[in-house]
Scaffold this active site. Structure first.
Site, mmCIF file in Angstrom:
data_model
loop_
_atom_site.group_PDB
_atom_site.id
_atom_site.type_symbol
_atom_site.label_atom_id
_atom_site.label_comp_id
_atom_site.label_asym_id
_atom_site.label_seq_id
_atom_site.Cartn_x
_atom_site.Cartn_y
_atom_site.Cartn_z
ATOM 1 N N GLY A 133 0.820 -1.203 0.000
ATOM 2 C CA GLY A 133 0.000 0.000 0.000
ATOM 3 C C GLY A 133 0.855 1.254 0.000
ATOM 4 O O GLY A 133 2.043 1.230 0.339
ATOM 5 N N CYS A 134 0.243 2.382 -0.381
ATOM 6 C CA CYS A 134 1.002 3.630 -0.518
ATOM 7 C C CYS A 134 1.466 4.172 0.837
ATOM 8 O O CYS A 134 2.649 4.462 1.014
ATOM 9 C CB CYS A 134 0.187 4.665 -1.282
ATOM 10 S SG CYS A 134 -1.469 4.957 -0.629
ATOM 11 N N PHE A 135 0.540 4.304 1.793
ATOM 12 C CA PHE A 135 0.950 4.715 3.140
ATOM 13 C C PHE A 135 1.937 3.705 3.724
ATOM 14 O O PHE A 135 2.936 4.076 4.348
ATOM 15 C CB PHE A 135 -0.256 4.805 4.068
ATOM 16 C CG PHE A 135 -0.897 6.160 4.159
ATOM 17 C CD1 PHE A 135 -0.139 7.309 4.315
ATOM 18 C CD2 PHE A 135 -2.276 6.295 4.112
ATOM 19 C CE1 PHE A 135 -0.732 8.557 4.420
ATOM 20 C CE2 PHE A 135 -2.880 7.537 4.216
ATOM 21 C CZ PHE A 135 -2.108 8.666 4.370
ATOM 22 N N ALA A 136 1.643 2.425 3.515
ATOM 23 C CA ALA A 136 2.483 1.372 4.094
ATOM 24 C C ALA A 136 3.916 1.464 3.597
ATOM 25 O O ALA A 136 4.861 1.249 4.360
ATOM 26 C CB ALA A 136 1.901 0.003 3.767
ATOM 27 N N THR A 137 4.098 1.795 2.323
ATOM 28 C CA THR A 137 5.450 1.904 1.780
ATOM 29 C C THR A 137 6.225 3.001 2.485
ATOM 30 O O THR A 137 7.337 2.782 2.982
ATOM 31 C CB THR A 137 5.392 2.170 0.262
ATOM 32 O OG1 THR A 137 4.830 1.027 -0.393
ATOM 33 C CG2 THR A 137 6.789 2.421 -0.295
#
Length: 324
Positions: A133-137
């Site tokens: 995921g974008c936030f997760a990255t």
């Protein structure tokens, strides 16, 4: 390579598919053969992705499985699993899924979690990849060096802001320009869906980690880019922290540990991640900047494709930030 990689894209009308197309059209080792969209079947791709006018004449069509090497799944959460269950996909076809459906480990899930800075060697041998995921990255890039050094000893506090493209192309009240412009809001405080994959990756490196990860996500009034600020207890020096991060990312070409406080415009339109550190009264503050549509989605998916086929990770991803 002695032949081009034949690629199909499922869910070809959204933001992530559009960015994936923009990159892959100029990738020297890729040929896009099929782009599938239930809403636009038979229409020119450029009727939807108008930024690609003059770059391609391909039309949306069903995927012919015998003519693809790799499929990118660019559909909403829940749709990838549905597609996998109802579609007869030949065993030779590699899959890179950009949804949330296969990121968490579970019985029967053979997808490798596709964060190259964590799992590059496993990705290289994978058949199925779950793109992070974008936030997760952005958040994981802030924390992985500490977890690898067994230095996460307390709760972690995170605030991160994302652009409106992170909400997808389908319009909603909180992605509408008139609401988003000159505005800011918190959503899914302490309960964001990316927390699961973040915790999973941290314990992969530091199995005894059992503290809280407190995450406050914010909707920003910009279109793209994620800015993460995180802090946790830390007893070492700034120099030691910088050495830890530089050592961890030394072999990862897209992550740069910088010594000046960064800003989003340095990474927008690129697959880069910038990481910045400060020490304050027993706390380590980590800032990261990424483009949610590239390192947080489509750029990372292409990076994973390159790793899968033994290519230089930068192939097709030499992109300059839009700083002006």
């Amino acid at each position: 390579m002695d032949h081009k990689i034949s690629v199909g894209i499922v869910g070809g009308a959204g933001y992530t598919a559009g960015e994936l197309l923009r990159i892959l059209l100029f990738h020297p080792y890729v040929q896009i053969t099929h782009i599938q969209s239930g809403s636009y079947d038979g229409k020119l791709v450029t009727e939807v992705h108008k930024d690609l006018i003059g770059e391609t004449n391909i039309r949306f069509s069903d995927i012919e499985m015998d003519h693809v090497d790799t499929i990118f799944l660019c559909m909403g959460h829940g749709k990838s699993k549905e597609y996998m269950e109802k579609t007869d996909i030949p065993s030779h076809v590699k899959i890179i899924d950009l949804s949330h459906d296969y990121r968490l480990k579970a019985k029967g899930n053979d997808f490798v979690y596709g964060l190259p800075e964590l799992n590059r060697e496993t990705i290289a041998q994978a058949q199925h990849i779950a793109n992070p995921g974008c936030f997760a990255t952005g958040i994981q890039l802030a924390l992985l060096p500490l977890a690898n050094a067994q230095l996460l000893k307390d709760d972690i506090h995170i605030q991160a802001i994302t652009g409106s493209t992170g909400a997808g192309q389908a319009p909603s009240r909180t992605s509408h320009f008139s609401w988003r412009n000159n505005n800011l809001s918190v959503y899914k405080a302490f309960s964001h869906q990316h927390l699961g994959e973040i915790g999973q990756s941290i314990t992969q490196l530091q199995p005894d980690f059992n503290h809280d990860i407190n995450f406050i996500p914010l909707r920003g009034n910009h279109t793209r880019g994620i800015f993460v600020s995180a802090y946790t207890q830390y007893s070492g020096s700034l120099e030691a922290a910088q050495a830890c991060y530089k050592s961890y990312y030394a072999s990862h070409p897209f992550v740069h540990v910088v010594e000046e406080n960064p800003d989003l415009k340095q990474v927008v339109n690129t697959n880069k991640a910038l990481v910045y550190l400060e020490v304050h009264q027993g706390k380590l503050m980590i800032l990261t900047c990424t483009d949610n549509l590239l390192k947080g989605a489509s750029g990372q998916a292409v990076q994973n494709l390159n790793i899968l086929y033994g290519l230089d990770e930068f192939t097709g991803l030499h992109l300059k930030p839009s700083v002006f």
